[in-house]
Enzyme design. Structure first.
Site, short mmCIF file in Angstrom:
data_model
loop_
_atom_site.label_atom_id
_atom_site.label_comp_id
_atom_site.label_asym_id
_atom_site.label_seq_id
_atom_site.Cartn_x
_atom_site.Cartn_y
_atom_site.Cartn_z
N HIS A 1 -6.10 -6.55 -1.30
CA HIS A 1 -4.96 -5.65 -1.00
C HIS A 1 -3.63 -6.43 -0.47
CE1 HIS A 1 -3.79 -1.50 -0.80
NE2 HIS A 1 -3.64 -1.39 0.28
N SER B 1 0.98 -1.34 -0.06
CA SER B 1 -0.06 -0.11 -0.10
C SER B 1 0.96 1.11 0.10
CB SER B 1 -0.94 -0.15 1.17
OG SER B 1 -2.11 0.84 1.10
N ASP C 1 -8.31 -5.54 -5.89
CA ASP C 1 -7.84 -4.49 -5.05
C ASP C 1 -8.26 -3.19 -5.79
OD1 ASP C 1 -6.76 -2.73 -3.27
OD2 ASP C 1 -4.68 -3.30 -3.72
#
Length: 460
Positions: A423, A145, A398
């Site tokens: 994710h 991320s 995602d």
């Protein structure tokens, strides 16, 4: 110290902090220092010059990221690697001004990705100076991320410090004029459309139902009761209530993992499919109240899977381990990520991206205005082909993959797409329910690590 993940994985790590860290790496007037926390595990690191896997910490407590990055623990023995998890300044316990760090914008001024990357570079240099046998150790940056953005940027900005990087679910192109602002919510919608018949259609219709029911005092009371809200809804809360629902659907798409997990919340396996079981009815055959009753059941999958929540709190959607104020400040300065919805290609109410309104909101909150183009200028935007040794992994489920690198840029700037991954699924522990696509992605990632380590050793 020990860490456990679902009571199966227990590992030992040592917590430490580097003292004397510059609060400002790029100026000379503020010469204060602070302590940065990092975690180390060296149980498999035995040979001189063995590799170091370095997690570039993101917007939260580093122990939480450490516990959710099982991939590094799973491969440490094979690579005979030392693991280091570095906490990002202003998050967890790494607070440059202690309890005053968030007191005002003057103290927040040193919260930026550039300062964080410099912290990581200094930490790696210091570890190599002080840990016997590590002077010639090749370092690989790993992150997911925002942490994945940092790992990619670490390799771009400090190629002398890290030999390569794995950037998992890293939306380095979620910036102005790089990716369409609607892609994020389109992917969320696609996940729900594939989760079950009518699922996305009913969510799209639910917004009008909320407006209709919330138009009366009795309707507001009914909504508060039906959703078991901790605080009863007032007319002024309706927009916030809808934003809470919207974020719930987004979070479910992000953590649509193939097994029970507790990343943002404790959830069942394939939670989007579980949610969609409640929303499979014909949208034209139900009243607004029936529609919202089903939505409330669906929402409980996310907020009360364990059955232990006495009520639902609309001011909270995820774990307390993430630092929301800090991240919002970063969004209000350099992490400007445009997003928009149109209600046609997605299941949300139409909302265009309005940079001026966003800037005004930031100014009201922090007294600062965002620099929309800075990330593109500083980190290269779409033009990153001159760099090397970065693997970008993205999951097809995602929503952040819309701003990610999903095609190869060169032989050593490589994209791995995991069609049924959410994710940064690839950074999580191996699990018996993992789809083949993520097992294959992890195997490829390890092969790249081995290649980079060999290349680094040849250059010595």
């Amino acid at each position: 110290w020990s860490l456990s993940n679902d009571l199966v994985h227990v590992f030992r790590w040592k917590e430490d902090s580097l003292k004397g860290y510059q609060i400002d790496h790029f100026g000379f007037l503020e010469d204060g220092t602070f302590k940065q926390r990092y975690l180390v595990n060296d149980e498999h690191w035995h040979q001189k010059g063995g590799p170091i896997l370095f997690y570039t910490g993101n917007e939260g407590d580093i122990t939480w990221f450490c516990n959710n990055t099982g991939f590094m623990w799973d491969i440490a023995e094979e690579l005979k690697a030392m693991l280091v998890f570095a906490e990002h300044r202003y998050y967890g316990e790494s607070l440059p001004f202690g309890k005053d760090s968030y007191s005002d914008t003057k103290h927040l001024n040193y919260l930026s990705s550039e300062q964080a990357l410099a912290d990581f570079a200094v930490l790696i240099k210091e570890l190599k100076r002080t840990v016997p046998g590590s002077q010639l150790s090749p370092v690989i940056a790993i992150g997911g991320s925002y942490g994945g953005m940092l790992s990619a940027w670490m390799r771009m900005k400090y190629p002398n410090v890290v030999v390569g990087a794995l950037a998992a679910s890293a939306p380095i192109w979620q910036f102005p004029d790089m990716a369409p602002c609607g892609d994020f919510y389109k992917i969320v919608t696609q996940d729900f459309a594939e989760g079950g018949l009518n699922c996305d259609v009913n969510i799209r219709k639910s917004w009008k139902a909320v407006d209709n029911v919330a138009a009366t005092d009795s309707g507001l009371r009914w909504l508060s009761s039906e959703f078991s809200l901790c605080s009863p809804l007032k007319k002024t809360d309706v927009a916030g209530f809808k934003a809470w629902l919207q974020e719930t659907w987004v979070n479910l798409a992000m953590v649509d993992y193939p097994y029970e997990a507790n990343f943002l919340q404790p959830l069942p396996r394939w939670p989007v499919q579980v949610v969609c079981k409640y929303l499979g009815f014909d949208p034209y055959s139900v009243s607004d109240y029936q529609m919202l009753s089903a939505i409330s059941e669906a929402v409980r999958v996310y907020y009360n899977y364990t059955g232990s929540a006495p009520c639902l709190n609309t001011s909270s959607t995820a774990t307390g381990s993430l630092g929301y104020i800090g991240w919002y400040y970063q969004a209000c300065t350099e992490m400007v990520m445009p997003m928009c919805t149109d209600g046609v290609q997605d299941m949300f109410e139409p909302q265009e991206w309005n940079f001026q309104a966003f800037s005004d909101e930031c100014h009201a909150l922090f007294g600062v205005r965002p620099r929309a183009d800075w990330a593109g200028i500083f980190y290269g935007g779409l033009d990153i082909a001159s760099h090397s040794n970065i693997v970008f992994s993205n999951g097809g489920l995602d929503p952040w993959s819309g701003g990610g690198v999903t095609r190869n840029i060169s032989d050593s700037m490589v994209a791995i797409v995991i069609p049924d991954g959410a994710h940064h699924l690839d950074l999580r522990y191996n699990n018996e329910y993992d789809p083949h696509s993520v097992l294959s992605a992890r195997a490829q990632e390890v092969e790249y690590f081995k290649l980079w380590i060999r290349q680094a050793k040849k250059q010595l």
